[in-house]
Design a protein around this motif. Structure first.
Motif, mmCIF file in Angstrom:
data_model
loop_
_atom_site.group_PDB
_atom_site.id
_atom_site.type_symbol
_atom_site.label_atom_id
_atom_site.label_comp_id
_atom_site.label_asym_id
_atom_site.label_seq_id
_atom_site.Cartn_x
_atom_site.Cartn_y
_atom_site.Cartn_z
ATOM 1 N N ILE A 245 60.254 73.004 79.814
ATOM 2 C CA ILE A 245 60.919 72.524 78.595
ATOM 3 C C ILE A 245 60.090 71.400 77.991
ATOM 4 O O ILE A 245 59.565 70.547 78.710
ATOM 5 C CB ILE A 245 62.345 72.020 78.921
ATOM 6 N N SER A 246 59.992 71.438 76.685
ATOM 7 C CA SER A 246 59.328 70.352 75.964
ATOM 8 C C SER A 246 60.366 69.665 75.079
ATOM 9 O O SER A 246 61.092 70.324 74.338
ATOM 10 C CB SER A 246 58.203 70.940 75.109
ATOM 11 N N LEU A 247 60.448 68.348 75.205
ATOM 12 C CA LEU A 247 61.349 67.555 74.355
ATOM 13 C C LEU A 247 60.512 66.734 73.389
ATOM 14 O O LEU A 247 59.615 66.004 73.813
ATOM 15 C CB LEU A 247 62.171 66.590 75.212
ATOM 16 N N GLN A 248 60.812 66.871 72.126
ATOM 17 C CA GLN A 248 60.077 66.100 71.107
ATOM 18 C C GLN A 248 61.050 65.214 70.347
ATOM 19 O O GLN A 248 62.164 65.633 70.055
ATOM 20 C CB GLN A 248 59.450 67.031 70.075
ATOM 21 N N MET A 249 60.602 64.039 70.009
ATOM 22 C CA MET A 249 61.425 63.149 69.179
ATOM 23 C C MET A 249 61.353 63.591 67.722
ATOM 24 O O MET A 249 60.278 63.916 67.212
ATOM 25 C CB MET A 249 60.911 61.708 69.265
ATOM 26 N N ARG A 250 62.508 63.612 67.056
ATOM 27 C CA ARG A 250 62.540 63.908 65.616
ATOM 28 C C ARG A 250 62.922 62.661 64.819
ATOM 29 O O ARG A 250 62.455 62.445 63.721
ATOM 30 C CB ARG A 250 63.576 65.000 65.318
ATOM 31 N N TYR A 251 63.819 61.864 65.413
ATOM 32 C CA TYR A 251 64.330 60.712 64.676
ATOM 33 C C TYR A 251 64.433 59.517 65.623
ATOM 34 O O TYR A 251 64.898 59.647 66.759
ATOM 35 C CB TYR A 251 65.710 61.043 64.095
ATOM 36 N N ASP A 252 63.978 58.380 65.156
ATOM 37 C CA ASP A 252 64.023 57.146 65.935
ATOM 38 C C ASP A 252 65.285 56.372 65.536
ATOM 39 O O ASP A 252 65.351 55.783 64.468
ATOM 40 C CB ASP A 252 62.761 56.324 65.634
ATOM 41 N N LYS A 253 66.267 56.400 66.461
ATOM 42 C CA LYS A 253 67.564 55.780 66.163
ATOM 43 C C LYS A 253 67.427 54.264 65.979
ATOM 44 O O LYS A 253 68.062 53.665 65.122
ATOM 45 C CB LYS A 253 68.525 56.075 67.326
ATOM 46 N N LEU A 254 66.576 53.641 66.799
ATOM 47 C CA LEU A 254 66.430 52.179 66.718
ATOM 48 C C LEU A 254 65.649 51.775 65.467
ATOM 49 O O LEU A 254 66.028 50.856 64.751
ATOM 50 C CB LEU A 254 65.718 51.662 67.981
ATOM 51 N N GLY A 255 64.559 52.493 65.214
ATOM 52 C CA GLY A 255 63.738 52.179 64.045
ATOM 53 C C GLY A 255 64.307 52.745 62.749
ATOM 54 O O GLY A 255 63.835 52.414 61.666
ATOM 55 N N LYS A 256 65.300 53.623 62.869
ATOM 56 C CA LYS A 256 65.942 54.282 61.729
ATOM 57 C C LYS A 256 64.925 54.976 60.818
ATOM 58 O O LYS A 256 64.889 54.737 59.608
ATOM 59 C CB LYS A 256 66.795 53.280 60.930
ATOM 60 N N LYS A 257 64.090 55.802 61.445
ATOM 61 C CA LYS A 257 63.118 56.566 60.652
ATOM 62 C C LYS A 257 62.717 57.830 61.419
ATOM 63 O O LYS A 257 62.902 57.916 62.646
ATOM 64 C CB LYS A 257 61.886 55.720 60.342
ATOM 65 N N ARG A 258 62.185 58.784 60.694
ATOM 66 C CA ARG A 258 61.733 60.035 61.325
ATOM 67 C C ARG A 258 60.525 59.750 62.197
ATOM 68 O O ARG A 258 59.729 58.847 61.912
ATOM 69 C CB ARG A 258 61.367 61.055 60.247
ATOM 70 N N VAL A 259 60.386 60.513 63.270
ATOM 71 C CA VAL A 259 59.218 60.353 64.145
ATOM 72 C C VAL A 259 58.214 61.435 63.779
ATOM 73 O O VAL A 259 58.472 62.628 63.974
ATOM 74 C CB VAL A 259 59.618 60.478 65.644
ATOM 75 N N LEU A 260 57.096 60.999 63.222
ATOM 76 C CA LEU A 260 56.057 61.939 62.795
ATOM 77 C C LEU A 260 54.738 61.567 63.456
ATOM 78 O O LEU A 260 54.482 60.385 63.736
ATOM 79 C CB LEU A 260 55.898 61.894 61.271
ATOM 80 N N TYR A 261 53.905 62.573 63.674
ATOM 81 C CA TYR A 261 52.572 62.307 64.219
ATOM 82 C C TYR A 261 51.800 61.456 63.227
ATOM 83 O O TYR A 261 51.857 61.694 62.018
ATOM 84 C CB TYR A 261 51.835 63.631 64.472
ATOM 85 N N SER A 262 51.070 60.475 63.744
ATOM 86 C CA SER A 262 50.224 59.654 62.880
ATOM 87 C C SER A 262 48.870 59.487 63.568
ATOM 88 O O SER A 262 48.818 59.100 64.753
ATOM 89 C CB SER A 262 50.914 58.312 62.643
ATOM 90 N N TRP A 263 47.796 59.792 62.849
ATOM 91 C CA TRP A 263 46.447 59.692 63.436
ATOM 92 C C TRP A 263 46.192 58.261 63.887
ATOM 93 O O TRP A 263 45.676 58.020 64.973
ATOM 94 C CB TRP A 263 45.395 60.122 62.408
#
Ligand SMILES: [Zn+2]
Length: 273
Positions: A245-263
């Motif tokens: 199983i792979s779990l990926q973050m979609r939304y950061d509850k603490l930071g209140k923003k979407r979790v996106l890959y960033s170079w």
């Protein structure tokens, strides 16, 4: 001389005996008796019957769940090692590149956030929840990957924007339940049943063809769950015969923003030494 010594000894012994008897006499003269007025059964203080209570955990027990160590961010460290042999990135061409693995956690940190090593807490909580409910060991095959190890493990173009690079993804299976990963997916969904927000409780299915798995993934507002069958998603870190199983973050509850890959975050968001 001998007789004089015995005489002196007798005299001294007699004196100390006399002194003791005099002390005893004085003690008796000065002693005062005090009568007890308390009645039978009368109590000055009422003592409550002790209640049986649960023993508090020792400090070392707080680090275990059942018989297994509690999962912490330490379990997410990069699996790279300088001992791994080099790989050829473009096989059978003249321009083949020889790529070496990273030095592993001896040479770099986890992703850093606010000057501390950081893994999204919900990933750690979910894995501990699974361990607690199943009483079986969660085996993390891939947590954080530095850019060097990410290429080493899987050089495909799609993998170069993996959330493993920013500490927002984890691959795992459960020891003893390797062949029933769907039960683990159900457990993950159960974890969210007590959450108030409806967007966390309800899971939808991801039906797009770009998911590279045969079973449609699940997602809620916070996480994305992918189930790789035993012939899918194999790379250097997931080189085992089990579904995982792979779990990926979609939304950061603490930071209140979407979790996106960033170079920038992937390449500059951790310390090297
Ligand atoms: Zn690494």
């Amino acid at each position: 001389m001998r007789y004089y010594f015995f005489f002196l000894l007798t005299l001294l012994t007699a004196c100390s005996g006399l002194e003791r008897s005099e002390q005893e006499r004085m003690r008796r003269v000065n002693a005062k008796a005090e009568e007890i007025y308390r009645l039978k059964g009368e109590k000055f203080l009422t003592i409550e019957i002790p209640k049986k209570r649960k023993r508090e955990q020792y400090s070392f027990e707080k680090y275990t769940i059942g018989n297994h160590p509690r999962i912490t961010k330490e379990y997410f460290r990069c699996r790279g090692s300088a001992k791994n042999p080099s790989v050829m990135l473009k096989k059978n061409t003249k321009n083949a590149i020889c790529h070496f693995d990273c030095g592993g956690y001896d040479k770099h940190s986890l992703p850093v956030r606010e000057e501390k090593e950081y893994i999204y807490p919900v990933l750690i909580d979910l894995l501990n929840y699974i361990q607690e409910k199943t009483q079986k060991k969660v085996v993390i095959t891939c947590g954080h990957r530095c850019p060097v190890h990410n290429v080493y493990a899987d050089a495909s173009k799609k993998n170069q924007s993996s959330k493993h690079l920013i500490g927002a993804e984890v691959d795992f299976y459960v020891q003893g339940m390797e062949q029933c990963p769907k039960e683990i997916v159900d457990l993950i969904m159960n974890y969210y049943e007590n959450v108030e927000e409806a967007s966390y409780k309800s899971f939808a299915r991801y039906t797009s063809a770009d998911s590279n798995v045969s079973i449609n993934p699940w997602y809620n507002k916070e996480i994305f769950i992918k189930l790789f069958d035993k012939n899918e998603g194999r790379d250097f870190d997931n080189n085992h015969p089990y579904p995982y199983i792979s779990l990926q973050m979609r939304y950061d509850k603490l930071g209140k923003k979407r979790v996106l890959y960033s170079w920038h975050q992937a390449f500059n968001g951790f310390m090297r030494w």
